[in-house]
Scaffold this motif. Structure first.
Motif, PDB file in Angstrom:
ATOM      1  N   UNK B  96       0.850  -1.200   0.000  1.00 42.27           N
ATOM      2  CA  UNK B  96       0.000   0.000   0.000  1.00 42.27           C
ATOM      3  C   UNK B  96       0.883   1.248   0.000  1.00 42.27           C
ATOM      4  N   UNK B  97       1.914   1.206   0.837  1.00 38.88           N
ATOM      5  CA  UNK B  97       2.837   2.344   0.876  1.00 38.88           C
ATOM      6  C   UNK B  97       3.495   2.534  -0.501  1.00 38.88           C
ATOM      7  N   UNK B  98       3.918   1.429  -1.115  1.00 40.24           N
ATOM      8  CA  UNK B  98       4.527   1.485  -2.448  1.00 40.24           C
ATOM      9  C   UNK B  98       3.630   2.193  -3.458  1.00 40.24           C
ATOM     10  N   UNK B  99       2.342   1.944  -3.301  1.00 41.80           N
ATOM     11  CA  UNK B  99       1.404   2.527  -4.257  1.00 41.80           C
ATOM     12  C   UNK B  99       1.403   4.050  -4.175  1.00 41.80           C
ATOM     13  N   UNK B 100       1.488   4.575  -2.951  1.00 38.44           N
ATOM     14  CA  UNK B 100       1.388   6.029  -2.782  1.00 38.44           C
ATOM     15  C   UNK B 100       2.741   6.738  -2.744  1.00 38.44           C
ATOM     16  N   UNK B 101       3.792   6.001  -2.405  1.00 40.20           N
ATOM     17  CA  UNK B 101       5.098   6.648  -2.208  1.00 40.20           C
ATOM     18  C   UNK B 101       6.184   5.894  -2.970  1.00 40.20           C
ATOM     19  N   UNK B 102       7.390   6.453  -2.930  1.00 40.58           N
ATOM     20  CA  UNK B 102       8.473   5.869  -3.716  1.00 40.58           C
ATOM     21  C   UNK B 102       9.111   4.668  -3.034  1.00 40.58           C
ATOM     22  N   UNK B 103       9.441   4.851  -1.763  1.00 36.28           N
ATOM     23  CA  UNK B 103      10.120   3.744  -1.076  1.00 36.28           C
ATOM     24  C   UNK B 103       9.154   3.074  -0.097  1.00 36.28           C
ATOM     25  N   UNK B 104       9.397   1.809   0.135  1.00 32.91           N
ATOM     26  CA  UNK B 104       8.516   1.064   1.032  1.00 32.91           C
ATOM     27  C   UNK B 104       9.226  -0.180   1.551  1.00 32.91           C
ATOM     28  N   UNK B 105      10.183   0.007   2.467  1.00 31.01           N
ATOM     29  CA  UNK B 105      10.916  -1.154   2.978  1.00 31.01           C
ATOM     30  C   UNK B 105      10.015  -2.040   3.857  1.00 31.01           C
ATOM     31  N   UNK B 106      10.346  -3.321   3.924  1.00 31.31           N
ATOM     32  CA  UNK B 106       9.649  -4.246   4.822  1.00 31.31           C
ATOM     33  C   UNK B 106       9.978  -3.853   6.259  1.00 31.31           C
ATOM     34  N   UNK B 107       8.922  -3.704   7.099  1.00 25.15           N
ATOM     35  CA  UNK B 107       9.130  -3.202   8.455  1.00 25.15           C
ATOM     36  C   UNK B 107       9.004  -4.310   9.500  1.00 25.15           C
ATOM     37  N   UNK B 108      10.141  -4.589  10.150  1.00 25.97           N
ATOM     38  CA  UNK B 108      10.191  -5.675  11.147  1.00 25.97           C
ATOM     39  C   UNK B 108       9.256  -5.422  12.330  1.00 25.97           C
ATOM     40  N   UNK B 109       9.063  -4.131  12.640  1.00 26.13           N
ATOM     41  CA  UNK B 109       8.206  -3.797  13.788  1.00 26.13           C
ATOM     42  C   UNK B 109       6.764  -4.165  13.507  1.00 26.13           C
ATOM     43  N   UNK B 110       6.370  -3.948  12.262  1.00 28.58           N
ATOM     44  CA  UNK B 110       5.014  -4.349  11.886  1.00 28.58           C
ATOM     45  C   UNK B 110       4.881  -5.866  11.936  1.00 28.58           C
ATOM     46  N   UNK B 111       5.895  -6.527  11.455  1.00 24.95           N
ATOM     47  CA  UNK B 111       5.901  -7.992  11.501  1.00 24.95           C
ATOM     48  C   UNK B 111       5.697  -8.471  12.933  1.00 24.95           C
ATOM     49  N   UNK B 112       6.396  -7.802  13.865  1.00 26.48           N
ATOM     50  CA  UNK B 112       6.251  -8.201  15.270  1.00 26.48           C
ATOM     51  C   UNK B 112       4.827  -8.018  15.777  1.00 26.48           C
ATOM     52  N   UNK B 113       4.208  -6.924  15.371  1.00 26.56           N
ATOM     53  CA  UNK B 113       2.811  -6.727  15.767  1.00 26.56           C
ATOM     54  C   UNK B 113       1.959  -7.869  15.213  1.00 26.56           C
ATOM     55  N   UNK B 114       2.170  -8.162  13.952  1.00 26.66           N
ATOM     56  CA  UNK B 114       1.376  -9.212  13.304  1.00 26.66           C
ATOM     57  C   UNK B 114       1.526 -10.547  14.033  1.00 26.66           C
ATOM     58  N   UNK B 115       2.779 -10.868  14.379  1.00 23.63           N
ATOM     59  CA  UNK B 115       3.034 -12.147  15.049  1.00 23.63           C
ATOM     60  C   UNK B 115       2.503 -12.131  16.486  1.00 23.63           C
ATOM     61  N   UNK B 116       2.830 -11.071  17.220  1.00 24.09           N
ATOM     62  CA  UNK B 116       2.479 -11.064  18.639  1.00 24.09           C
ATOM     63  C   UNK B 116       0.983 -10.958  18.906  1.00 24.09           C
ATOM     64  N   UNK B 117       0.286 -10.293  18.019  1.00 30.50           N
ATOM     65  CA  UNK B 117      -1.167 -10.216  18.218  1.00 30.50           C
ATOM     66  C   UNK B 117      -1.885 -11.404  17.593  1.00 30.50           C
TER      67      UNK B 117
END
Lengths: 754, 754
Positions: B96-117
């Motif tokens: 989604x970020x890629x669609x609106x902006x130029x750069x969009x690195x994979x974010x480990x912090x988001x991954x942690x939210x996804x896993x922990x929740x």
């Protein structure tokens, strides 16, 4: 040790005090009953009254020493306890006094205590070390009289039918091969038809008596003969014949209905498809109108779109087929069309393929099959066209413009069938209960010594608890289903939507109840219950599928819950919905106003046994669940979650509401029924059954009531104890209660019930 | 409307915020997880952090307008959601970020939210209006690896056996006639015996490998072939052979055991009598020692005292008969005696009468019968004399002087059989679950539109809730029964009383669980589940009786509860009992000290998912029920109520304690098992199953916990929600979980499972 001698006045109370203090349940209200009796008892001196009252302090109970004195005094009298007396404890007390003193009149005040506290011999017959003359059942009530009350206005129909099914053709037997079994059942169906029972619900012009209500009661009675017979009977006359009666017009009635009712034309009801179990609106079979030869072409598009599980499929000449009706390229939605399946030689007609569904867990006397149609042509008039027709010009026309409403109007005709399925389930439950109770009144097991007689199974508290609430529920559901059928058949009430919602819920809870009951009875009869000869095994196999057919229970409960919601005229848009919520919230806070710490911990018997409490508890639950459900759905919708998905998210909540609503409905209906019972003696018994049902149901959902703070821990425990206590109180009448179901003797073939 | 553009830092969090706020379960602990991630996320500016945190106020949630902006931003991106990604939400956000902006690195912090929740695609795939690429199952786990963990040390035995039963002799088929069915099963039993499986648990001198634990696992596997086979196998090798092995001495072993294990000598186990189902001590059959010809005379005194429901009765040559042994006029209690039934031509011997029990609800491949003995003479050495013998002088002698203890020692040998029955029940449950889950992963039903694909049954929350906790329970009971058998077989622990108590309880709860599960699976498969070809119907009929045989569940639970009480060394006299009560009271107040308003309303995930909470809750329940039970019994006894009657009065309490104790035992055993799983990934999954089991069980008894004040209303609701949530979280793994049961493909013949 010196034996303590009591005055006659004191002595007569001692067996009562002994019993009361031995029991778990000396509540404030029980003490009151005794206090009042003592106060009024003019045979007592003031001194005696003071002494007796001193033994009535809940917070300062009599010392163990006193207790032992009582026990010894009773034992030493050598008096025998006769359970068969009308007032066994009062009479026993009287005799004890006689033993020690000269005079010993029968004391009415003691009798009142015995009656008002509901003290039964099985509360105390083990407490005194005296000889006990046991009885298995009290004779306060007569089964025949209970049965008359249950049968109500249908007594004549039921009695005549029960005599009819004494014919040897209905004798029970083991049929293991489905082919043989199906033949037997087919013969029975034809015999019923010949005697007018098939057409019963049809108008008199077509051989019937227009008695749909009576039909439902004989439907239940058929279960006492056999489950397969019941279902095949229902398919032929209720579903197949019923579809012609309800969805067809005069042409169809004149052409088919008489033969359907006589079973000279066997037919089936082809709605369900393999790929679309509960989703009738999504069926794939098509009926395409072809103008050039004014015909309908019935077709099964894919291999998996066949009609599935169709009862009577192997014996039928014709089927009511539900299909997407396509006229002039437009899909007009699901309609029913009569499609001939076989010729006179019973050969399949071109384009028809039918396969046997094979063996099932039960109902192997019903010939279920799968049906495929390959471009089968039928004339236009075969469309059952009451709610939607194709005109002579080849144009589709329906008086119900909204296709949704049209669909549900057509499906509404199934409601009668759902009541019948619930009735059949109830019949199965009654049969299993009768067998299990009779067994438990003969079977003895264990005891503290191998020398003396073992106890009757029915005297075990666990056994009472597992069977008695289920017996009470059968009474409740019986009256409820009678009433529902009456409303459904009431022509002055053309809008059936409400009764549809109600029946959807009741069908679910009653068929689940039936399964639970039959299983409990199987286990209560141990290995004996597992033998086919004892009938419970077949009931189990047959009734099992009732939770699935004529609408899967989980789907129906959701339907019921949605009906409750739409009772509040909710269209789930924000405007209409807000007003609904406001209304719900208002109603709820009216209710809540009465729930306070005193109420939620009120544990006296008067309160717990009061129908007002039960009604309040059930009403509160339904309203609360409705309100919270509506709130949750609103929140999802506000967040933009599509309504279908929102309903998916609250699915378990919907089920809870559907159940709560149905239980409340059953209880209220039953309560009204009991209020019309004329003589007080029977009304009291029927209302006690209602009380047991209510407390048992509240108990089952105690965690919810506790979570809401509607009841406190103490009250929850008190309810549990009251359920146990009511089971014990009903123990002497349990035999009469199951005999009151009125199952004919010739159907009770189970050796363990004899 | 102007489209609101977010910075990349904010934007990447938006899908997460949208999901979190859409869900029902935004708890404090969930907010914490997100807060911590934001805090650590160095890609965010301070301003961005402030904004994100402002959207995390539970008491002041984001406005609906904000919410709609999020939704629109996501929808407008046109990004497709791929459920098959390893971290689908993180990856989706990134795109989604890629669609609106130029750069969009994979974010480990988001991954942690996804896993922990534990956020799963099925939590949110309907929330965004985007195209979704569905998957039916995740591939995080491999079934084979789960299966290896479950099989544990028995892997080799099980694998070899599963290969063996691929023989065509074990192919499933419908057998309606009991005679045919019995022949098929007999052939199968003989074939198993020829291949060494019958003797498996016997010493090597008699053809076995002494592997009782392995025997139990293959017993469970037999259920995948057929219930009748399992039970007939158990009767021949476990009960008949086992009685010779365990109650006999060398003479009996040498004479009979090898032939029993090879099935060249077919025998039965004649204990139960018609008149005395569960009361073995009260059986009436006598074995009277006659000194003049050194023989035992076996006799059935009354018509109703026959041996009842004896498996293998029609095929057997000989029986282990339980009878009151009378020596020199004195009744020495129940003993087992080998009594020949038929000669080589299979004709009944003089004095023996055998009748077929006829058809049953299930297990019709087992030849159950009734047996009467009319003064049948057998030599003295036929007495199985390990625990009590008649000397050459014709005198009775036993090393166990106390007849009570002797009786229970002999009965203790049945414990292995009870473990096996529970295992067989578990096998049935696993099979039904596997079929129902596979069906639910293929079957589609309903949707908001008939145009798009219908949902998978398994995606319905109600469906997840009805099946997932049962799958988790199967894992728990599997590990528990393995452990129990290990303890039972541990020769270094000769005192089996504790394991007897434990097995009595576990047999009850597991066979009930099996029945509930199979019924749930039947209903979950709708009408398809009712067809014999889909196997669930047979499982239902067969497993049903498991609740009754090898000890009626209600009787066994009371046995378990009494075992718990006597763990506290109670002799129910006032002296010993007081000290028991003091001890119990002390333990309870230690427990209670931790229960305070904060604890009873602690609802954060860490707490609810913590095994310490589960252990505490189960332990508290067992102790509390034990204490209150002991108090009640003491009160009755103080009032002079005989101990037998006192126990009768507290029967429902005993059952509650029996259940509570068994659930606790199962959970604790399973927890230990999971702690030994080496790799973290699998341990996490197994522990999640344990958590679901624990919360599901606490939830089932929520009314009790609420009554006690152990949990408050809020906590009770939170537990209910957590159960639903865990079911959703396990949804992607449900296929692997049932495949992990390791049922061989050739046994999964059900068309709906393929």
């Amino acid at each position: 040790m010196e034996k303590k001698i009591y005055t006659p006045g004191i002595l007569q109370y001692i067996p009562f005090f002994y019993v009361i203090w031995s029991d778990d349940l000396v509540s404030a209200s029980e003490v009151n009953v005794v206090e009042r009796a003592i106060e009024k008892d003019t045979s007592l001196s003031d001194m005696e009254k003071v002494l007796l009252n001193s033994w009535l302090q809940v917070k300062n109970p009599p010392k163990n020493e006193e207790f032992k004195n009582w026990k010894q005094t009773i034992s030493n009298s050598g008096i025998k306890l006769l359970e068969g007396e009308t007032y066994p404890l009062t009479t026993f007390s009287q005799k004890v006094v006689c033993h020690y003193h000269e005079t010993c009149p029968f004391n009415e005040h003691l009798k009142n205590i015995e009656v008002n506290l509901g003290i039964q011999p099985n509360h105390y017959n083990h407490l005194f070390e005296v000889e006990v003359e046991h009885i298995a059942s009290a004779n306060t009530y007569v089964a025949e009289e209970l049965s008359v009350i249950l049968k109500g206005k249908h007594a004549q129909v039921i009695d005549r039918f029960q005599e009819f099914i004494q014919h040897s053709l209905f004798d029970w037997d083991v049929h293991r091969q489905k082919e043989d079994f199906r033949e037997v059942v087919l013969e029975q169906v034809k015999f019923l038809a010949e005697n007018g029972y098939g057409a019963m619900a049809y108008p008199s012009a077509y051989g019937g008596t227009g008695d749909m209500e009576g039909y439902a009661t004989i439907f239940e009675n058929l279960m006492y003969v056999d489950g397969s017979l019941t279902i095949k009977f229902g398919v032929q006359f209720g579903l197949f014949g019923g579809s012609i009666q309800k969805l067809g017009t005069k042409y169809h009635h004149d052409t088919y209905l008489t033969d359907a009712g006589k079973a000279t034309l066997l037919g089936c009801f082809a709605m369900t498809e393999t790929g679309h179990g509960s989703n009738v609106r999504g069926i794939k079979t098509t009926a395409t109108y072809r103008k050039e030869d004014d015909s309908l072409i019935i077709n099964t598009p894919g291999e998996n779109d066949n009609k599935e599980y169709i009862g009577n499929a192997l014996h039928s000449k014709i089927a009511s087929v539900f299909a997407q009706l396509i006229v002039d390229g437009k899909n007009e939605g699901v309609h029913a069309i009569l499609v001939p399946l076989r010729n006179e030689k019973h050969e399949l007609l071109p384009g028809i393929r039918i396969e046997d569904n094979g063996y099932k867990l039960g109902l192997n006397g019903v010939d279920n099959g799968k049906i495929w149609f390959n471009q089968v042509k039928v004339p236009r008039e075969n469309l059952l066209n009451k709610y939607g027709k194709i005109t002579d010009d080849g144009v589709y026309y329906s008086e119900i413009e909204n296709p949704n409403k049209r669909f549900f109007t057509m499906l509404g005709t199934l409601v009668g069938g759902r009541i019948c399925v619930a009735r059949a389930g109830l019949g199965g439950a009654k049969m299993a209960l009768t067998i299990a109770v009779k067994h438990a009144l003969k079977r003895r097991q264990f005891n503290d010594s191998i020398k003396i007689q073992e106890d009757l199974l029915m005297d075990y508290p666990t056994h009472q608890l597992r069977l008695t609430p289920l017996v009470a529920s059968a009474y409740v559901y019986n009256a409820t289903l009678d009433k529902m059928m009456e409303i459904y058949c009431d022509e002055s009430q053309p809008d059936k939507r409400k009764v549809e919602t109600q029946v959807a819920g009741l069908k679910s809870i009653i068929t689940w109840y039936a399964n639970t009951t039959i299983q409990e009875c199987r286990e209560a009869c141990g290995g004996k219950g597992y033998l086919l000869e004892n009938r419970i095994a077949d009931l189990k196999g047959d009734v099992d599928i009732f939770t699935t057919f004529e609408g899967d229970n989980n789907v129906l409960l959701q339907l019921a819950a949605k009906g409750v919601l739409s009772d509040f005229k909710s269209e789930f848009n924000s405007a209409g919905f807000s007003s609904v919520l406001k209304l719900l919230s208002q109603q709820l806070s009216d209710k809540l106003a009465t729930v306070n710490p005193i109420y939620s911990n009120k544990v006296d018997t008067e309160h717990l046994y009061n129908p007002k409490f039960h009604k309040h508890a059930f009403d509160y639950r339904t309203r609360r669940l409705t309100y919270t459900l509506a709130m949750r759905i609103r929140d999802y919708i506000k967040k933009g979650v599509p309504s279908y998905q929102a309903f998916l998210k609250v699915q378990t909540h919907l089920l809870a509401l559907g159940k709560a609503y149905s239980i409340e409905l059953a209880y209220n209906t039953y309560l009204q029924f009991t209020e019309n019972i004329q003589d007080e003696k029977h009304r009291a018994l029927f209302q006690k059954l209602g009380t047991l049902f209510a407390l048992y149901e509240i108990r089952k959902d105690a965690s919810w009531y506790l979570e809401q703070g509607y009841i406190g821990g103490t009250k929850s425990k008190a309810i549990r104890q009251r359920v146990e206590r009511l089971c014990t109180e009903l123990r002497p009448h349990i035999h009469v209660l199951v005999d009151g179901f009125g199952i004919p003797d010739n159907c009770l073939t189970a050796p363990i019930a004899n």
